[in-house]
Design an enzyme around this catalytic site. Structure first.
Site, PDB file in Angstrom:
ATOM      1  N   GLU A 178       0.881  -1.170   0.000  1.00 33.54           N
ATOM      2  CA  GLU A 178       0.000   0.000   0.000  1.00 33.54           C
ATOM      3  C   GLU A 178       0.910   1.210   0.000  1.00 33.54           C
ATOM      4  O   GLU A 178       1.496   1.565   1.017  1.00 33.54           O
ATOM      5  CB  GLU A 178      -0.919  -0.030   1.226  1.00 33.54           C
ATOM      6  CG  GLU A 178      -2.048   0.963   1.141  1.00 33.54           C
ATOM      7  CD  GLU A 178      -1.795   2.193   1.976  1.00 33.54           C
ATOM      8  OE1 GLU A 178      -1.440   3.243   1.376  1.00 33.54           O
ATOM      9  OE2 GLU A 178      -1.939   2.115   3.201  1.00 33.54           O
TER      10      GLU A 178
ATOM     11  N   CYS B 183      -2.460   8.605   3.632  1.00 38.59           N
ATOM     12  CA  CYS B 183      -2.174   8.185   2.263  1.00 38.59           C
ATOM     13  C   CYS B 183      -3.365   8.370   1.341  1.00 38.59           C
ATOM     14  O   CYS B 183      -3.205   8.411   0.121  1.00 38.59           O
ATOM     15  CB  CYS B 183      -1.705   6.734   2.247  1.00 38.59           C
ATOM     16  SG  CYS B 183      -2.806   5.620   3.124  1.00 38.59           S
TER      17      CYS B 183
ATOM     18  N   GLU C  70       2.900  14.180  -3.544  1.00 34.19           N
ATOM     19  CA  GLU C  70       2.056  13.919  -2.381  1.00 34.19           C
ATOM     20  C   GLU C  70       2.421  14.922  -1.291  1.00 34.19           C
ATOM     21  O   GLU C  70       3.556  14.958  -0.815  1.00 34.19           O
ATOM     22  CB  GLU C  70       2.263  12.490  -1.884  1.00 34.19           C
ATOM     23  CG  GLU C  70       1.237  12.047  -0.873  1.00 34.19           C
ATOM     24  CD  GLU C  70       1.307  10.560  -0.564  1.00 34.19           C
ATOM     25  OE1 GLU C  70       0.337  10.029   0.016  1.00 34.19           O
ATOM     26  OE2 GLU C  70       2.329   9.915  -0.900  1.00 34.19           O
TER      27      GLU C  70
END
Length: 485
Positions: free
Chosen positions: A255, A289, A386
């Site tokens: 992940e 995330c 990100e």
């Protein structure tokens, strides 16, 4: 430290049912609010990681031999103990990670829910019978736990990122070893204490703490006795770990990074979309995330949405997460502050405008103000990287096709969000988005019943749901012959 439950505070790894004083360097766990040391831990080294593998290999046959119902009862007891200690576990989590206490309590319950779910789901591991090729044979398919499982987990959800890996592993009859994030090891060790109290046998649940990740990672990805490796973290690190797992052809679950689009169409309920953006973007100070990274607003409502979101963001309270009525806590460390500041300043230098926030707050060097940026373009770093901080960059679009193209223009594909009241558009856009998860008129999408995971370079495998259990099982085909004699 005095306000934390000392019975749940441990200062060394948990290996083979023992608190193991490791052979590595000691390291401090600090509160991100002010850098104050909470406690000092004795770290593990490569030999300690190997010891954990030895223990898991030795303990697993007996655990696997238990019935699913027997394992379920023990996992259920673990769940109950976690919920009984929810307040104390939340206080520990907030102290080492920084998120507001209300969010920490939510994470404890969220993490415990995975244990409860898989305690039940483990009793529903079904096989198949298939029509044989001849009258004298039968085809039977069974499913068995994959073997010893290792994992490396991040600091942003130090409780839940462990339980949603450990719970399906244990339910499937596997032994489990986790290397906890060095920033937040206390939550992992508290889980180990409660696992011991719940009756999880020695060697079945092991927690390694260390400030030296590479040598520990080499054992957890390279030891041939480990059958599966699971990781939550950045795409960059995930690629390295995948390469290391390839040498022994391990089963993997990854992940990895995200760049979540939050798309709001002209026909959306704007107030609902604003609230969805708030919870998706600013939860855990943007350090999740799946949190919104790029906010795409259709041109007809761009100005109205921007003004309403900015107004709501000004109401968010920044502060020490252990205090009452705090909405946004500190970022995890100085490097995180530097990264977020750099992205905001870069956007401003290229023409973005700050509606709210934009700076490190006067409250302290780890606090970044909740920020809304307008006039952001898709090529700015704040839209391509990100962010992992409380910054919402607003990008204007005109058509549905343009929104889909902009949203998919990234190498990662974890979570995405759309707001619209048009049922046709919901289906068209949801199916066109290259993401493992799509929130539709909803800003919080993760729960234990649903499959969590991404596509493209956001990783592989799923956590949670019946699909999450499958990732810890192997299929075995039994060919039964000679049945006509």
């Amino acid at each position: 430290m005095s306000s934390l439950n000392s019975k749940l505070i441990k200062n060394s790894s948990y290996i083979n049912g023992q608190w193991h004083s490791g052979n590595g360097e000691s390291f401090a766990v600090t509160n991100p609010v002010d850098g104050e040391t909470i406690c000092t831990l004795k770290g593990a080294d490569k030999s300690d990681a190997t010891l954990a593998v030895d223990a898991a290999v030795a303990a697993m046959p007996e655990w696997r031999a238990k019935t699913a119902k027997q394992r379920s009862a023990i996992l259920r007891r673990w769940f109950e103990l976690i919920m009984q200690n929810q307040d104390d576990l939340a206080a520990i989590l907030t102290a080492e990670q920084g998120k507001p206490l209300s969010e920490a309590k939510g994470e404890i319950a969220y993490g415990a829910n995975y244990i409860e779910w898989f305690a039940e789901e483990g009793k529903r591991i079904y096989g198949d019978t298939i029509a044989g090729a001849t009258t004298s044979s039968r085809v039977v398919v069974i499913k068995q736990g994959v073997g010893v499982v290792s994992a490396i987990t991040p600091w942003n959800f130090p409780n839940a990122m462990i339980t949603r890996k450990a719970a399906p592993a244990l339910a499937a009859g596997c032994a489990f070893i986790v290397k906890a994030a060095q920033e937040t090891p206390l939550s992992a060790l508290a889980l180990a204490e409660l696992a011991q109290q719940a009756g999880i046998p020695a060697g079945i649940f092991n927690v390694i703490v260390s400030n030296s990740s590479r040598p520990i990672g080499e054992v957890l990805t390279g030891d041939p006795r480990i059958a599966k490796f699971s990781f939550t973290g950045s795409t960059e690190v995930g690629k390295i770990l995948l390469a290391q797992c390839a040498t022994t052809v391990k089963k993997t679950s990854m992940e990895l990074g995200g760049n979540a689009p939050f798309i709001v169409f002209n026909d959306a309920n704007i107030d609902d979309a604003v609230q969805g953006a708030l919870v998706s973007k600013f939860r855990n100070a943007g350090q999740t995330c799946i949190c919104t990274n790029r906010v795409f607003i259709q041109s007809g409502i761009y100005q109205e949405f921007a003004e309403k979101l900015a107004s709501e963001v000004t109401k968010l309270s920044i502060g020490d997460g252990s205090q009452a009525n705090v909405d946004v806590g500190p970022l995890i460390n100085d490097e995180a502050i530097e990264s977020v500041s750099g992205l905001v300043n870069d956007a401003i230098s290229q023409g973005a405008k700050v509606l709210v926030g934009g700076h490190v707050d006067d409250l302290g060097s780890r606090f970044f103000q909740p920020t809304v940026l307008i006039n952001v373009t898709p090529d700015m770093s704040v839209a391509t990287e990100e962010i992992f901080g409380p910054v919402a960059p607003l990008i204007e679009f005109d058509t549905e096709e343009q929104a889909i193209k902009l949203a998919n223009d990234t190498e990662v594909g974890l979570a995405s969000y759309i707001y619209t009241r048009d049922i046709g558009r919901i289906w068209r856009v949801a199916e066109a988005l290259e993401y493992g998860m799509v929130g539709i008129n909803e800003g919080i999408i993760s729960n234990e019943m649903a499959p969590f995971g991404g596509v493209k370079q956001s990783g592989m495998g799923r956590e949670g749901s019946k699909y999450g259990l499958e990732d810890y099982l192997e299929i075995k085909y039994l060919c039964m012959g000679g049945l006509d004699h």
